[in-house]
Design a protein around this motif. Structure first.
Motif, PDB file in Angstrom:
ATOM      1  N   ILE A  41      33.528  38.709  34.367  1.00 36.12           N
ATOM      2  CA  ILE A  41      34.817  38.869  35.055  1.00 36.12           C
ATOM      3  C   ILE A  41      35.132  40.352  35.233  1.00 36.12           C
ATOM      4  O   ILE A  41      35.599  40.776  36.295  1.00 36.12           O
ATOM      5  CB  ILE A  41      35.938  38.113  34.297  1.00 36.12           C
ATOM      6  CG1 ILE A  41      35.736  36.598  34.461  1.00 36.12           C
ATOM      7  CG2 ILE A  41      37.315  38.535  34.798  1.00 36.12           C
ATOM      8  CD1 ILE A  41      36.826  35.723  33.855  1.00 36.12           C
ATOM      9  N   VAL A  42      34.835  41.150  34.218  1.00 36.09           N
ATOM     10  CA  VAL A  42      35.068  42.601  34.336  1.00 36.09           C
ATOM     11  C   VAL A  42      34.304  43.167  35.532  1.00 36.09           C
ATOM     12  O   VAL A  42      34.826  43.990  36.299  1.00 36.09           O
ATOM     13  CB  VAL A  42      34.648  43.318  33.026  1.00 36.09           C
ATOM     14  CG1 VAL A  42      34.534  44.825  33.223  1.00 36.09           C
ATOM     15  CG2 VAL A  42      35.640  42.988  31.908  1.00 36.09           C
ATOM     16  N   ASP A  43      33.057  42.718  35.704  1.00 32.34           N
ATOM     17  CA  ASP A  43      32.252  43.223  36.820  1.00 32.34           C
ATOM     18  C   ASP A  43      32.755  42.734  38.173  1.00 32.34           C
ATOM     19  O   ASP A  43      32.524  43.375  39.202  1.00 32.34           O
ATOM     20  CB  ASP A  43      30.786  42.787  36.658  1.00 32.34           C
ATOM     21  CG  ASP A  43      30.079  43.542  35.544  1.00 32.34           C
ATOM     22  OD1 ASP A  43      30.624  44.560  35.061  1.00 32.34           O
ATOM     23  OD2 ASP A  43      28.969  43.124  35.153  1.00 32.34           O
ATOM     24  N   ALA A  44      33.424  41.573  38.167  1.00 33.33           N
ATOM     25  CA  ALA A  44      33.795  40.941  39.440  1.00 33.33           C
ATOM     26  C   ALA A  44      35.131  41.424  39.986  1.00 33.33           C
ATOM     27  O   ALA A  44      35.347  41.404  41.201  1.00 33.33           O
ATOM     28  CB  ALA A  44      33.826  39.420  39.272  1.00 33.33           C
ATOM     29  N   VAL A  45      36.034  41.841  39.109  1.00 33.53           N
ATOM     30  CA  VAL A  45      37.386  42.194  39.568  1.00 33.53           C
ATOM     31  C   VAL A  45      37.690  43.661  39.291  1.00 33.53           C
ATOM     32  O   VAL A  45      37.037  44.307  38.470  1.00 33.53           O
ATOM     33  CB  VAL A  45      38.473  41.312  38.881  1.00 33.53           C
ATOM     34  CG1 VAL A  45      38.279  39.844  39.217  1.00 33.53           C
ATOM     35  CG2 VAL A  45      38.516  41.538  37.382  1.00 33.53           C
ATOM     36  N   ALA A  46      38.680  44.159  40.003  1.00 30.40           N
ATOM     37  CA  ALA A  46      39.118  45.545  39.792  1.00 30.40           C
ATOM     38  C   ALA A  46      40.305  45.596  38.836  1.00 30.40           C
ATOM     39  O   ALA A  46      40.846  46.672  38.578  1.00 30.40           O
ATOM     40  CB  ALA A  46      39.492  46.168  41.130  1.00 30.40           C
ATOM     41  N   LEU A  47      40.710  44.446  38.305  1.00 24.60           N
ATOM     42  CA  LEU A  47      41.885  44.379  37.433  1.00 24.60           C
ATOM     43  C   LEU A  47      41.499  44.517  35.975  1.00 24.60           C
ATOM     44  O   LEU A  47      40.374  44.197  35.588  1.00 24.60           O
ATOM     45  CB  LEU A  47      42.571  43.019  37.605  1.00 24.60           C
ATOM     46  CG  LEU A  47      43.108  42.694  38.986  1.00 24.60           C
ATOM     47  CD1 LEU A  47      43.635  41.262  39.010  1.00 24.60           C
ATOM     48  CD2 LEU A  47      44.210  43.670  39.363  1.00 24.60           C
ATOM     49  N   PRO A  48      42.428  44.975  35.138  1.00 25.79           N
ATOM     50  CA  PRO A  48      42.157  44.945  33.700  1.00 25.79           C
ATOM     51  C   PRO A  48      42.048  43.510  33.197  1.00 25.79           C
ATOM     52  O   PRO A  48      42.755  42.619  33.678  1.00 25.79           O
ATOM     53  CB  PRO A  48      43.367  45.654  33.073  1.00 25.79           C
ATOM     54  CG  PRO A  48      44.409  45.696  34.122  1.00 25.79           C
ATOM     55  CD  PRO A  48      43.729  45.573  35.458  1.00 25.79           C
ATOM     56  N   VAL A  49      41.157  43.333  32.228  1.00 29.75           N
ATOM     57  CA  VAL A  49      40.865  42.001  31.695  1.00 29.75           C
ATOM     58  C   VAL A  49      41.287  41.928  30.227  1.00 29.75           C
ATOM     59  O   VAL A  49      41.039  42.862  29.450  1.00 29.75           O
ATOM     60  CB  VAL A  49      39.358  41.686  31.844  1.00 29.75           C
ATOM     61  CG1 VAL A  49      38.987  40.387  31.125  1.00 29.75           C
ATOM     62  CG2 VAL A  49      38.983  41.615  33.324  1.00 29.75           C
ATOM     63  N   ILE A  50      41.929  40.832  29.891  1.00 33.78           N
ATOM     64  CA  ILE A  50      42.290  40.527  28.496  1.00 33.78           C
ATOM     65  C   ILE A  50      41.337  39.426  28.033  1.00 33.78           C
ATOM     66  O   ILE A  50      41.276  38.367  28.649  1.00 33.78           O
ATOM     67  CB  ILE A  50      43.748  40.025  28.403  1.00 33.78           C
ATOM     68  CG1 ILE A  50      44.720  41.080  28.942  1.00 33.78           C
ATOM     69  CG2 ILE A  50      44.094  39.626  26.965  1.00 33.78           C
ATOM     70  CD1 ILE A  50      46.097  40.515  29.296  1.00 33.78           C
TER      71      ILE A  50
END
Lengths: 358, 358
Positions: A206-215
């Motif tokens: 998910i980190v690689d797929a989105v530009a948003l911060p991930v929790i």
């Protein structure tokens, strides 16, 4: 010097530490939320089961206890319209357990859940610092309304496609819910079985797929798990089960006891309690109702139909019929002092995380 | 200065980096094993399907290519004794797929697997630096014999009880196999479903339970995953799928292509190929045989009965009937150069791990 635990997310959310208290229906209170936020993490009020007035009262209670950012969580739900036959079948399956608890045969309830749109309007009016959502995808217009009210929005994703959908609709952060997580699975794109993705595999994808911060959420019980989440690229970690065991936790003593006695193999996911897959400690209710696993009405219908049973089971102190939500690392709670105050838990977690990263 | 990746395990095993190439039946070669070991990790030869002479030849080939420590992996198996009726039913279920591949009806094979005790004796005689085992628990006397031969012993565990059993019998390290892992589940205590524990939840629980060094396996595809494993308390990380994509990998091009095109939701666990739950990319074989999931003969019987199908599917380039083993982070292989040499992969992983921990 300990490594800084500051991340772009902690700065964006105005918190000191990358620690999120997971929203847990029936497991969070204004006191817990405020304690976590005051300690530098972010507390989250699970409001999905609250009517609008209760939500307002609880949020005001949080505000009386803290000036720090906090989060309010809702389930994205459509109003259900089950058929009478579906309800009759579902009640028939539950009747033997009702009888064991001394409950009379049940009739269909008048309603199955709160109206989500009313809850959302109330949440927007309350201008909560952070609003989080699970079970579905909030439309872009609603996210804009939350932003206009000054709320940051966290969307829950159990796979990459869901994370991308939340990003497309304007969310500010993604909560990546791994398969280890206790309580309900948030899956809304694809079959839930396809999204039983371990946190360690899910978070970097998910980190690689989105530009948003991930929790990162799921299987995190101590600072080692928080440190692992950060090294995987998450900017914060969400802990649910750990906070169920704090002094501020409102859950039944028998539920806490089952968590404390649990092992790595104690939990399963089940639809039997609510109609939506959720992870909890395996008990008689899950075993006996398991034969109907695929036939039960979907959330929130089955949830509404079992509410009286779960309440009666609590009153009778019979955990075999209670929903004992817990994640796969629940047994690690034995390493902590019983009823540790939530603020103290945050402090311990910070120290452990720094030690794990040192 | 980059954080040292030295751990008690790397020192005990005499390797430079806490990186283990997972043993993969049909997916490892002496060239791969030696390349990983020469690069400072530890390569592992999957020898479960080898007769004694083949095992000797392959181990000698490794020794001609490296003087560094390497590992040889076996499955702990009993000699199976299926009934004729069980075999007939199992073959009947497979016949439609055999027919599609142009294979004639099959008869029962003369044997279902190599004799484990013969393999073990050969492995002891070969004095491999490290011997690893999965699918079962090796008795203490056999572990003593391996120790007397100078071999260190790694036992695979999918839950805490299994890790404790390996420790009690004298193993030197535990490979903690999380639910994300590709290929076969190693579960030998309890039902496999109970041991679908995410790596992030499993590793710290095993670390807390045993006094042995732990190798984390499952869902690890890059340095972020290795760093996460180390922060969780593991002393090394094992990667399988990542090495399936290296230049030294012997696997079918169609299998590699399916891995490269996979996403976070592409894999499932299935008993259909071998009779033991294993994680691979969902395909037609798994879907069509899935209705028999619980009725199929156990490993190694179903494995033997599907061998000809899988071989013919490979020759016909029909991945829909091949076993496409892969872990839940398989899709992350797209981030790498195609056919990266295994030694180069080790170097990249070391750099990524140091960056993730910095």
């Amino acid at each position: 010097m300990p490594r800084s635990l500051s991340t772009p997310l902690t700065r964006k959310f105005g918190i000191d530490f990358p620690i999120v208290q997971g929203p847990m229906n029936g497991g969070s209170t204004p006191e817990m939320v405020a304690a976590v936020s005051n300690a530098g993490g972010i507390g989250a009020l699970a409001a999905a089961n609250f009517d609008v007035q209760t939500m307002r009262t609880k949020v005001n209670a949080i505000r009386s206890l803290t000036t720090k950012p906090f989060c309010v969580n809702l389930f994205v739900l459509e109003t259900p319209a089950p058929t009478p036959g579906e309800i009759r079948d579902a009640l028939d399956r539950l009747q033997p357990i009702r009888a064991e608890l001394g409950l009379p045969p049940a009739a269909a309830p008048e309603r199955y859940c709160e109206e989500f749109r009313e809850q959302l309007d109330a949440l927007i009016a309350l201008k909560a610092p952070v609003a989080s959502f699970t079970f579905g995808l909030l439309d872009a217009a609603s996210i804009e309304r939350l932003h206009a009210a000054g709320s940051l929005v966290i969307g829950t994703a159990t796979n990459v496609a869901e994370a991308l959908a939340w990003q497309a609709n304007g969310a500010d952060a993604i909560c990546a819910q791994g398969a280890e997580a206790g309580g309900h699975r948030g899956t809304f794109i694809g079959h839930p079985d396809a999204s039983m993705i371990g946190t360690l595999a899910l978070v970097p994808q998910i980190v690689d797929a989105v530009a948003l911060p991930v929790i990162a959420a799921g299987g995190i019980m101590d600072g080692r798990g928080i440190a692992a989440a950060l090294t995987l690229g998450a900017q914060a970690a969400q802990l649910g089960t750990a906070f169920l065991m704090t002094a501020e936790s409102p859950i039944h003593a028998a539920w806490q006891e089952k968590i404390r006695l649990s092992t790595d193999t104690s939990t399963r996911t089940t639809r039997t309690f609510t109609g939506r897959p959720a992870r909890g400690i395996l008990n008689d209710f899950m075993l006996r109702m398991g034969r109907y696993e695929q036939e039960l009405p979907a959330y929130p219908v089955q949830h509404a139909l079992t509410t009286e049973i779960r309440k009666a089971a609590g009153q009778a102190n019979r955990p075999e019929f209670m929903s004992l939500w817990a994640g796969q690392a629940a047994g690690m709670s034995r390493r902590r002092a019983e009823a540790i105050p939530a603020a103290e838990l945050v402090r311990v977690l910070v120290a452990e995380t720094q030690a794990a990263l040192a």
